[in-house]
Design a protein around this motif. Structure first.
Motif, mmCIF file in Angstrom:
data_model
loop_
_atom_site.group_PDB
_atom_site.id
_atom_site.type_symbol
_atom_site.label_atom_id
_atom_site.label_comp_id
_atom_site.label_asym_id
_atom_site.label_seq_id
_atom_site.Cartn_x
_atom_site.Cartn_y
_atom_site.Cartn_z
ATOM 1 N N ASN A 178 -24.096 18.856 17.104
ATOM 2 C CA ASN A 178 -24.407 18.969 15.670
ATOM 3 C C ASN A 178 -24.155 20.381 15.234
ATOM 4 O O ASN A 178 -24.812 21.375 15.741
ATOM 5 C CB ASN A 178 -25.763 18.603 15.260
ATOM 6 N N VAL A 179 -23.109 20.757 14.532
ATOM 7 C CA VAL A 179 -22.726 21.963 14.292
ATOM 8 C C VAL A 179 -22.921 22.513 12.720
ATOM 9 O O VAL A 179 -22.442 23.425 12.192
ATOM 10 C CB VAL A 179 -20.981 21.961 14.200
ATOM 11 N N ASP A 180 -23.772 21.583 11.941
ATOM 12 C CA ASP A 180 -24.301 22.105 10.620
ATOM 13 C C ASP A 180 -25.502 22.865 10.998
ATOM 14 O O ASP A 180 -26.498 22.530 11.081
ATOM 15 C CB ASP A 180 -24.492 20.673 9.859
ATOM 16 N N THR A 181 -25.363 24.118 10.786
ATOM 17 C CA THR A 181 -26.320 25.210 10.910
ATOM 18 C C THR A 181 -26.716 25.639 9.574
ATOM 19 O O THR A 181 -27.348 26.961 9.661
ATOM 20 C CB THR A 181 -25.946 26.502 12.119
ATOM 21 N N GLY A 182 -27.017 24.903 8.734
ATOM 22 C CA GLY A 182 -27.637 25.550 7.706
ATOM 23 C C GLY A 182 -26.822 26.288 6.635
ATOM 24 O O GLY A 182 -27.673 27.260 5.958
ATOM 25 N N ALA A 183 -25.601 26.417 6.546
ATOM 26 C CA ALA A 183 -25.057 27.544 5.728
ATOM 27 C C ALA A 183 -25.283 27.084 4.318
ATOM 28 O O ALA A 183 -25.309 28.146 3.401
ATOM 29 C CB ALA A 183 -23.402 27.565 5.741
ATOM 30 N N PHE A 220 -28.010 26.547 3.007
ATOM 31 C CA PHE A 220 -29.456 26.948 2.742
ATOM 32 C C PHE A 220 -29.626 28.328 3.345
ATOM 33 O O PHE A 220 -29.059 29.175 2.649
ATOM 34 C CB PHE A 220 -30.335 25.717 3.383
ATOM 35 N N ALA A 221 -30.584 28.483 4.257
ATOM 36 C CA ALA A 221 -30.984 29.648 4.926
ATOM 37 C C ALA A 221 -30.417 30.016 6.144
ATOM 38 O O ALA A 221 -30.820 30.892 6.992
ATOM 39 C CB ALA A 221 -32.479 29.692 5.075
ATOM 40 N N GLY A 222 -29.321 29.348 6.343
ATOM 41 C CA GLY A 222 -28.770 29.526 8.076
ATOM 42 C C GLY A 222 -27.424 30.118 7.925
ATOM 43 O O GLY A 222 -27.022 31.043 6.899
ATOM 44 N N LYS A 223 -26.347 29.865 9.026
ATOM 45 C CA LYS A 223 -25.127 30.642 9.021
ATOM 46 C C LYS A 223 -24.257 29.417 9.118
ATOM 47 O O LYS A 223 -24.457 28.328 9.665
ATOM 48 C CB LYS A 223 -25.075 31.422 10.230
ATOM 49 N N LEU A 224 -22.914 29.892 8.999
ATOM 50 C CA LEU A 224 -21.963 28.995 9.383
ATOM 51 C C LEU A 224 -21.502 29.101 10.638
ATOM 52 O O LEU A 224 -21.467 30.268 11.286
ATOM 53 C CB LEU A 224 -20.687 29.631 8.322
ATOM 54 N N SER A 225 -21.032 28.114 11.257
ATOM 55 C CA SER A 225 -20.895 28.041 12.853
ATOM 56 C C SER A 225 -19.624 27.523 13.123
ATOM 57 O O SER A 225 -19.040 26.529 12.429
ATOM 58 C CB SER A 225 -21.860 27.294 13.514
ATOM 59 N N ALA A 226 -18.952 28.147 14.291
ATOM 60 C CA ALA A 226 -17.691 27.224 14.725
ATOM 61 C C ALA A 226 -17.989 27.266 16.161
ATOM 62 O O ALA A 226 -18.101 28.429 17.031
ATOM 63 C CB ALA A 226 -16.378 28.328 14.589
ATOM 64 N N LEU A 227 -17.861 25.962 16.737
ATOM 65 C CA LEU A 227 -17.972 25.771 18.018
ATOM 66 C C LEU A 227 -16.618 25.571 18.715
ATOM 67 O O LEU A 227 -16.047 24.552 18.391
ATOM 68 C CB LEU A 227 -18.863 24.508 18.207
ATOM 69 N N GLU A 228 -16.572 26.398 19.785
ATOM 70 C CA GLU A 228 -15.330 26.010 20.451
ATOM 71 C C GLU A 228 -15.619 24.985 21.611
ATOM 72 O O GLU A 228 -16.610 25.292 22.714
ATOM 73 C CB GLU A 228 -14.736 27.359 21.224
ATOM 74 N N LEU A 229 -14.862 23.999 21.814
ATOM 75 C CA LEU A 229 -15.341 22.664 22.380
ATOM 76 C C LEU A 229 -15.029 22.788 23.751
ATOM 77 O O LEU A 229 -15.897 22.296 24.780
ATOM 78 C CB LEU A 229 -14.518 21.654 21.937
ATOM 79 N N ARG A 230 -13.959 23.494 24.454
ATOM 80 C CA ARG A 230 -13.718 23.693 25.952
ATOM 81 C C ARG A 230 -15.084 24.720 26.532
ATOM 82 O O ARG A 230 -15.565 24.195 27.661
ATOM 83 C CB ARG A 230 -12.365 24.282 25.936
ATOM 84 N N SER A 231 -15.129 25.685 25.940
ATOM 85 C CA SER A 231 -16.247 26.860 26.436
ATOM 86 C C SER A 231 -17.550 26.447 26.057
ATOM 87 O O SER A 231 -18.499 26.859 26.788
ATOM 88 C CB SER A 231 -15.650 28.171 26.253
#
Length: 243
Positions: free
Chosen positions: A204-209, A211-222
């Motif tokens: 789950n890559v929705d880190t609450g941007a 609301f009170a969170g941050k925007l996230s980018a998940l690199e799938l291989r690493s």
């Protein structure tokens, strides 16, 4: 070696999106998979869409449709603005589009209409905004709004016994279909987490941007995660989707 980045729900946070792109420094051959909900919340939804359209010209981009995107698409197509949409961030989106010409709005509408319901890559990873209910996979989903609204897939993954093997008869058939499933839609901040969460084979890559969170980018291989600053600090004086 090329990389694949899954980027979570943006909710009009154009400044956070710019930060993410600057920090991951995409290269030729990299793939950017955007998990939906580009609009509604922070005051730069129209700017966010314009920037995504620019990125599409430079990189290999996949754009999934979120429930907020579906609301905005209907409004851009001339449908009345739903009260529910306006109450959940749509008012900021409407305001952001006031300065755009009709020609630009139609270009954005065409972009919304190109968005995908789900995407499966060459590594049998499924990317979808919310989830699906069919045990045979999203292609067999009877109620297609589940792509944008379902939360049962994530709740099931969270409740899964980590000791249960994939070969066990009790292991959920939905999860067996894919090597990994990558979603947004349900903020991890609901669970007190400010980074992407992993349960079963679901990320789950929705880190609450929104609301009170941050925007996230998940690199799938690493499995490496790159994040923006906390979004509300990028928009001082604005509420986003916070009450």
């Amino acid at each position: 070696m090329s990389r694949t980045f899954a980027i979570g729900d943006i909710h009009g946070a154009y400044r956070a999106l710019q930060q993410i792109i600057e920090r991951i420094r995409p290269q030729t051959g990299d793939r950017l998979v955007f998990l939906g909900d580009y609009v509604d919340g922070w005051p730069e939804s129209a700017e966010t869409i314009a920037y995504l359209m620019e990125l599409e010209q430079r990189y290999d981009c996949i754009f999934l449709r979120g429930n907020h995107d579906a609301w905005c698409e209907s409004w851009l197509a001339g449908e009345p603005a739903l009260d529910l949409w306006l109450q959940h961030g749509g008012m900021a989106t409407v305001a952001s589009y006031e300065k755009l010409s009709q020609e630009k709005r139609l270009q954005h509408l065409a972009f919304f209409r190109r968005m995908r319901q789900f995407y499966t890559d060459e590594h049998n990873r499924l990317y979808i905004h919310a989830g699906f209910a069919s045990m045979h996979g999203p292609e067999f989903e009877r109620y297609q709004y589940n792509y944008m609204w379902d939360r049962t897939l994530w709740e099931m993954a969270l409740s899964l016994n980590p000791k249960l093997k994939t070969t066990d008869v009790q292991y959920p058939k939905r999860l067996r279909l894919f090597h990994e499933i990558i979603i947004g839609h349900t903020p991890t901040t609901n669970y007190g987490e400010f980074r992407p969460m992993h349960a079963g084979n679901v990320w789950n890559v929705d880190t609450g941007a929104g609301f009170a969170g941050k925007l996230s980018a998940l690199e799938l291989r690493s499995g490496d995660c790159t994040q923006s600053d906390t979004v509300m600090y990028l928009y001082p004086g604005e509420k986003g989707r916070n009450p």
